[in-house]
Design an enzyme around this catalytic site. Structure first.
Site, PDB file in Angstrom:
ATOM      1  N   SER A 127      30.255 -11.440  47.073  1.00 21.81           N
ATOM      2  CA  SER A 127      30.651 -11.881  46.716  1.00 21.81           C
ATOM      3  C   SER A 127      32.406 -12.209  47.753  1.00 21.81           C
ATOM      4  O   SER A 127      32.793 -10.638  48.488  1.00 21.81           O
ATOM      5  CB  SER A 127      31.626 -11.291  45.531  1.00 21.81           C
ATOM      6  OG  SER A 127      30.255 -12.899  44.302  1.00 21.81           O
ATOM      7  N   GLU A 242      16.718 -10.149  42.641  1.00 15.72           N
ATOM      8  CA  GLU A 242      17.769  -9.654  42.369  1.00 15.72           C
ATOM      9  C   GLU A 242      17.723 -10.090  40.708  1.00 15.72           C
ATOM     10  O   GLU A 242      17.420  -9.596  39.862  1.00 15.72           O
ATOM     11  CB  GLU A 242      19.295  -9.930  42.297  1.00 15.72           C
ATOM     12  CG  GLU A 242      20.827  -8.952  41.946  1.00 15.72           C
ATOM     13  CD  GLU A 242      22.181  -8.792  42.389  1.00 15.72           C
ATOM     14  OE1 GLU A 242      22.965  -8.608  42.242  1.00 15.72           O
ATOM     15  OE2 GLU A 242      21.762 -10.468  43.630  1.00 15.72           O
ATOM     16  N   ASN A 368      25.338 -16.801  34.136  1.00 13.11           N
ATOM     17  CA  ASN A 368      23.858 -17.383  33.656  1.00 13.11           C
ATOM     18  C   ASN A 368      24.320 -18.969  33.779  1.00 13.11           C
ATOM     19  O   ASN A 368      23.422 -19.604  33.471  1.00 13.11           O
ATOM     20  CB  ASN A 368      23.713 -16.654  32.222  1.00 13.11           C
ATOM     21  CG  ASN A 368      23.467 -15.199  31.885  1.00 13.11           C
ATOM     22  OD1 ASN A 368      22.565 -14.783  33.574  1.00 13.11           O
ATOM     23  ND2 ASN A 368      23.184 -14.945  31.297  1.00 13.11           N
TER      24      ASN A 368
END
Lengths: 385, 340
Positions: A127, A242, A368
């Protein structure tokens, strides 16, 4: 169909259980403190010396060369023993599968054994301030220099970054290429000249992640993982780990559901009305933990039959992260007015700590919302947004 | 550990799917709604020829002698295809006949009826504790109970009008239990054990049908979302639609292995089988209810019409949600009280 583990697997389970019962330490200080990090590192070393830290790896790298099912058995025993959180998990569960798939033999020999022993703990540098869910918007850059690459830019939300020894990350190596193209996967020592780490305190106050700045950091060519400009494909292999099987083994939820049921039994004695009101939520937690375990056995059987596990890993990620939240939120409701209390050291109790950790689940490893897009587009075949 | 169906089981499912596609398209399902019993004797015979009706009937009685692991995959296909024939009820009654006391009268019932089930000539019914006399309409032999025991009644006398469901394919009747004209299968503790086992198997069977029905509704809604255009693009490109469908899919995909595991535990006689069946029903009930809700929302007004086929599956899901125990009942049963 046979849902029993075979005799050899049960012997393996017994051996793991015996060793863990004899050696697993009680609760260690938080791994997001300097003291706790060191204590967790020592535990990794102890496991490594007994060849329990990476059971599924080949013997030459410190493992036992066992299969996927045996790894699941080991994980069940690990959580049953309430052994410490794996400080090396980013390396062991995320980078290692990528190294096995894309690394040169020299890279594997160099990086895997110290990763397994805890001597080198890895953090992830993906990120950036302007590249979170939109990961392909990465701007940190890599310029080719004599014998290697010069890195500049900034990574953030690097879990374990405050104390880690190495970072694996994506950098834009071809400034003319767009989005997913022109990225390269680098392995960077955190003590390299030009690397600056700024720890970030998380919800619990500990520095569980960090910002990492790169100012003319030079790394040699042999610290590129996979092909130059093909870092996205390499990274996606890690992302699958992951979200899917390796980072969040089902034993974690099975064990949490067992403890939740135990908490419910205690509540039934002390606060029967509250227990009656919460029974449905506790049962939901148990069903979710069991569903995740069985779905994992199902997927493992497919993987062992040679099937490639694809975008379904995004379904796993949604399911375990929501289940984790449900389990811990239910526990806090069972605790009632006691839920908010910190212990004598000013730290959250086990359930509250677990709840804080669970809250991160729907955010990290791809939010999500991104996972739901992946499921809709790549499993159900809906058009891209 | 090998959690998968084998080639033979998958091939069997493929054959059932082919039969359902040929003989039970939505139009035929609508015809079943308007028929006397809600199911078709011709299709039952075809299912018999395929070996499906006698799946769990022992080979000595003309069946295939298979178990609930084999059955669970076929029941899932029943849910997906919408087949209205009472495969589950018949299988539950077969299990009761096989588990009953081994006396001459019971053996005579087995000898007469099990081969007829296997050939597709006979349909069996079974009553649940909620309604101890209520069985599928048109069944030739039913297993019902009273406080004393469990009885097989042939050609049962029907009392009162048919009990109709929102799912038009579910026609039930109340039958009379005349113990003098019945064969007692078990009594006392043994009868209770058999009834409890039936409740578990019923829950597991309905769970399998529900995950199949949910599959179908999600597929219908996904196909519609690719096709239907608004604001100049397919509605499936909007995240508000995508995320609902993704969540419905996740719920159902994680309910399936619970149903498969429950079947295995039943076949193995695992002492935790009851808890495993409850988990299967709890998860499948929720998954199918959510799939129905999402599928309707994605379809919008067209899904709310009688003309569109979606309601054939939605109504199955609504009905079965509380058959052999609703999700909440099964969850209450799990927590703190049984080993899982």
């Amino acid at each position: 169909m046979d849902l029993r583990f075979d005799d050899a697997q049960e012997r393996f389970r017994a051996e793991a259980r015996d060793w863990l019962e004899a050696h697993a330490p009680g609760q260690l200080p938080s791994l997001d403190t300097a003291e706790g990090f060191a204590a967790h590192r020592s535990w990794e070393r102890l496991m490594y010396e007994a060849r329990w830290s990476v059971v599924s790896w080949p013997g030459e790298f410190g493992g036992r060369g066992v299969g996927l099912l045996e790894w699941l058995v080991f994980e069940e025993e690990y959580y049953r023993a309430e052994a410490p959180t794996r400080v090396g998990q980013n390396g062991i569960f995320l980078l290692a599968p990528t190294l096995f798939e894309f690394g040169t033999p020299a890279q594997q020999a160099r990086y895997l054994p110290p990763m397994a022993s805890g001597d080198e703990v890895w953090c992830q540098g993906w990120s950036e301030p302007d590249a979170g869910s939109d990961l392909a918007a990465i701007r940190s850059r890599a310029e080719q220099v004599e014998g290697g690459w010069r890195l500049n830019g900034q990574k953030t939300w690097c879990s374990r970054g405050a104390f880690a020894d190495w970072l694996f990350g994506l950098f834009r190596s071809d400034p003319a290429a767009e989005r997913h193209r022109g990225l390269t996967y680098f392995l960077v020592p955190m003590d390299a000249p030009g690397v600056t780490v700024r720890p970030i305190a998380q919800l619990d106050g500990d520095t569980g992640f960090a910002e990492v700045f790169f100012d003319d950091v030079v790394v040699p060519d042999d610290q590129v993982l996979g092909d130059v400009h093909r870092g996205w494909e390499v990274a996606m292999a890690t992302a699958g780990s992951e979200r899917g099987l390796s980072l969040r083994s089902p034993a974690r939820y099975s064990e949490a559901a067992r403890r939740l049921e135990e908490l419910w039994r205690q509540t039934e004695v002390a606060h029967p009305e509250r227990a009656a009101r919460m029974a449905d939520a506790v049962a939901r937690a148990i069903v979710q933990a069991e569903a995740y375990k069985l779905h994992t056995y199902w997927t493992a059987t497919r993987a062992l039959a040679g099937e490639k596990i694809g975008p379904e890993t995004s379904m796993n990620k949604i399911f375990w992260s929501e289940a984790d939240l449900h389990i811990h939120a239910t526990a806090l409701e069972l605790l009632g007015a006691d839920a908010e209390q910190l212990d004598d050291d000013g730290r959250p109790g086990r359930w509250l700590d677990g709840y804080l950790f669970a809250l991160a689940g729907p955010i990290y490893a791809g939010t999500n919302e991104i996972q739901r897009n992946v499921v809709a587009e790549r499993v159900l075949g809906l058009p891209r947004s | 550990m090998h959690f998968a169906f084998d080639e033979r089981q998958l091939e069997f499912r493929a054959q059932l799917r082919a039969l359902a596609e040929a003989q039970c398209p939505p139009g035929a399902l609508r015809d079943a709604w308007d028929s006397e019993h809600g199911w078709s004797p011709e299709r039952w015979r075809a299912l018999g020829e395929l070996g499906v009706t006698g799946l769990t009937v022992p080979e000595t009685h003309g069946g295939l002698g298979l178990g609930y692991v084999d059955l669970v995959l076929l029941l899932e296909e029943v849910g997906r295809s919408g087949l209205p024939e009472p495969l589950l009820d018949t299988a539950l009654a077969v299990s009761l006949l096989l588990g009953a006391d081994d006396d001459a009268d019971v053996e005579a019932v087995r000898r007469q009826w099990l081969p007829a089930v296997a050939s597709g000539a006979a349909v069996l019914g079974v009553a649940s504790p909620e309604y101890p006399r209520r069985v599928v309409a048109g069944t030739q032999l039913v297993v019902v109970h009273n406080d004393d025991g469990l009885y097989a009644v042939t050609a049962p006398e029907v009392s009162g009008p048919a009990v109709r469901s929102i799912d038009g394919a579910r026609h039930h009747v109340e039958v009379v239990l005349d113990t003098a004209r019945s064969t007692r299968l078990a009594q006392g503790r043994r009868a209770t054990q058999l009834l409890n086992a039936t409740y578990d198997r019923g829950a597991l069977g309905v769970a399998a049908i529900l995950v199949g029905a949910a599959d179908r509704m999600i597929a219908m809604a996904a196909a519609y979302a690719k096709d239907r255009r608004q604001f100049g693009k397919a509605i499936g490109s909007f995240e508000a639609v995508k995320h609902q469908l993704a969540d419905a899919l996740v719920g159902n995909e994680f309910a399936k292995p619970l149903a498969y595991r429950a079947a295995w535990s039943v076949d193995e006689g695992d002492p935790r089988a009851g808890a495993h069946c409850s988990m299967a029903k709890a998860a499948a009930g929720d998954a199918a209810s959510r799939a129905a809700r999402v599928a309707l929302q994605v379809h919008g007004a067209i899904g709310y019409t009688w003309e569109h086929d979606l309601h054939l599956w939605m109504k199955r899901a609504w009905s079965l949600a509380s058959v052999w125990g609703d999700a909440g009942w099964h969850r209450q049963r799990i927590v703190g009280r049984v080993d899982w």
